[in-house]
Scaffold this motif. Structure first.
Motif: not given
Length: 582
Positions: A438-444
């Motif tokens: 899961f992408e967790r840096h920029k809420n994509t």
């Protein structure tokens, strides 16, 4: 004291015109120049070795024939992978004889960009351990990765002005180099124009592609898996970094590098090391110890763990027990057991029989930008079972198989099979579990789904925010409900590790510093890690697989053959996204 005055004092002490501040008497000195052991005293003044021979000092310590070698230098490590703060890292490695490291902060840079590099530089500035830096070359690792920052050449240039920055770190984007990617070329040209070192990362690269890669100015490699690969890279002018870390262990396969002529252009590195390995097994000393057990000449091993590394990186005053060199010394019981009895840093006793004698104070005040980027690094919605739904497009299932003791993975194609009670596609009999990133840096909202093989897990789920190099949220499991639970616990903790079993959290380790590190003492971190690893052994993961360090590399799309990240399954050699089920 002025630098001129300091030098004058050293010369007077060396010549015998005055007594040196400290003399280590009756030592057996490992001479890295003649590759012999000589007996004598070591005279030290103002943190520098000023003489070898017969000396009387203001203070004298009788070593009674114990061996003395240069302080060890790790030529390539990501300090963040120890999961402890830089101060705690120092506490773990100094007693083992490591007096300097060359670190690549690309783990924290992938999370927090320039703020991450600034954090590491500020946190290491006043340590007794010398910490030098290679600037992250690939943030993100390739265009098929999704990190918390994008660092171009213009973002890195100002860091070169710092004396502790020695060059450009491992150029992982081999595909980009040999295809003349503009961003890669600009970073390579910048480092080259400043006469800085450029480190490599080119697993299994050979032939004309290797020629092209080295032509770009890349002078080292730590990704050799066997002697054939090491010989080819040595023959083309690269230095070989023999890596022995927690997950990647190449020493056995590369023991031939310790022989002539190869050892003259080789050094020892750990790359990534968990705190338990550092505390109990050791650091560079552990690699030397094991190499000697495998038949390596101990003096060759010492050179590879000190002098060679210093020479490669241009640290002219380190890596030897000789006049004019820094008094960074390791007192050993023998050249076989390689146990550090005492460690001297700049002529001061830094560790004695494994006990640290120097302490760095916590005095860093973090700017707001670093606080926000480093200590509040999760920006994503909670995970749900709906996020784990995978579209079934065929009857063939692609599995990412792990390789014990290596970072290389293999592709396995199997017939799709549903197993009641498990997540779709999971088959514990065939050693297949579900995996999500899961992408967790920029809420994509991006999530990659696939399957992991030869991990061994039979029950429950494991989640981690350590997913090289972009460090998105990685979770594997047998049941989707447990996967969701483990993932959301890591999110709640602003990073770390979590194990879910039968609908509840069975164990966790918060890592709130960029989702990578904690301020807890290394011993406490290791105690928790040991507890979690013990639980995962009971859940099926074998001793051959480090359940966290190995898992951390499954999303890194620059190591063959196949990976999973937020974009999906990556076919690394062909630099393309492929289907999990087809």
């Amino acid at each position: 004291m002025t630098e001129t005055g300091r030098l004058e004092g050293c010369i007077l002490a060396a010549s015998g015109a005055k007594k040196p501040k400290l003399v280590l008497k009756n030592a057996r000195i490992v001479n890295v120049f003649t590759e012999t052991v000589e007996e004598g005293d070591i005279a030290i003044e103002n943190g520098m070795i000023v003489g070898i021979g017969a000396y009387e000092g203001n203070e004298e310590r009788d070593l009674k024939g114990m061996y003395v070698c240069p302080g060890f230098i790790d030529g390539h490590i990501h300090m963040e992978s120890s999961m402890v703060s830089p101060k705690e890292f120092e506490r773990a490695v100094l007693p083992h004889g490591t007096t300097a490291v060359i670190t690549d902060p690309h783990e924290i840079a992938n999370v927090a960009g320039e703020s991450g590099i600034q954090y590491m530089m500020k946190a290491t500035k006043d340590l007794n351990l010398d910490v030098f830096f290679m600037l992250p070359s690939c943030v993100p690792s390739t265009d098929l990765d999704e990190a918390g920052a994008v660092l171009k050449n213009e973002h890195l240039k100002s860091f070169y002005e710092n004396d502790r920055v020695l060059g450009l770190a491992e150029m992982m984007n081999g595909f980009g180099v040999i295809h003349s990617d503009r961003d890669c070329l600009e970073k390579l040209k910048e480092a080259g124009s400043r006469h800085k070192k450029i480190d490599g990362h080119a697993p299994m690269m050979t032939g004309k592609e290797l020629n092209a890669y080295i032509t770009a100015g890349i002078r080292s490699d730590h990704e050799c898996s066997d002697m054939a690969e090491a010989r080819e890279k040595l023959a083309r002018g690269q230095w070989i970094m023999v890596r022995q870390g927690t997950a990647a262990k190449n020493l056995n396969a590369l023991i031939g590098v310790f022989e002539a002529p190869f050892y003259q252009r080789a050094m020892l590195v750990t790359d990534d090391k968990h705190p338990g390995d550092l505390i109990s097994a050791g650091h560079i000393d552990a690699i030397i110890r094991q190499a000697v057990r495998l038949g390596a000449d101990p003096i060759h091993a010492v050179k590879m763990g000190s002098f060679n590394t210093a020479q490669y990186f241009g640290l002219e005053n380190k890596g030897a027990v000789a006049p004019g060199y820094d008094a960074d010394l390791v007192v050993l019981d023998s050249l076989q057991s390689f146990q550090a009895v005492q460690v001297y840093k700049a002529g001061k006793l830094a560790a004695d029989h494994g006990i640290l004698k120097v302490e760095t104070e916590d005095a860093v005040v973090w700017p707001d930008e670093i606080m926000q980027r480093v200590f509040h690094s999760f920006h994503m919605k909670p995970v749900t079972c709906a996020d784990l739904k995978l579209e079934i497009k065929g009857k063939k299932q692609r599995v990412i198989d792990l390789t014990a003791g290596e970072l290389i993975t293999r592709e396995r194609i199997v017939e799709w099979k549903e197993n009641p009670g498990y997540a779709p596609g999971v088959d514990t009999e065939r050693d297949i579990v579900k995996m999500a990133v899961f992408e967790r840096h920029k809420n994509t909202g991006h999530v990659g789904l696939g399957f992991l093989g030869k991990y061994g897990l039979k029950k429950g789920a494991v989640a981690t925010s350590i997913g090289h190099d972009s460090h998105n949220l990685v979770v594997v499991g047998v049941r989707e409900e447990d996967m969701v639970l483990a993932a959301n616990q890591v999110l709640k903790n602003q990073g770390g590790l979590a194990i879910a079993l039968d609908g509840s959290i069975a164990a966790e380790l918060p890592l709130p510093i960029a989702g990578l590190m904690t301020d807890l003492p290394a011993e406490m971190v290791e105690e928790k890690l040991a507890e979690m690893k013990g639980l995962l052994r009971k859940l099926g993961i074998s001793e051959e697989i480090d359940p966290f360090m190995t898992l951390a590399f499954v999303s890194l799309p620059v190591i063959p053959d196949i990976r999973l990240n937020t974009y999906g399954i990556i076919d690394v050699p062909n630099h393309q996204i492929v289907e999990a089920v087809f």
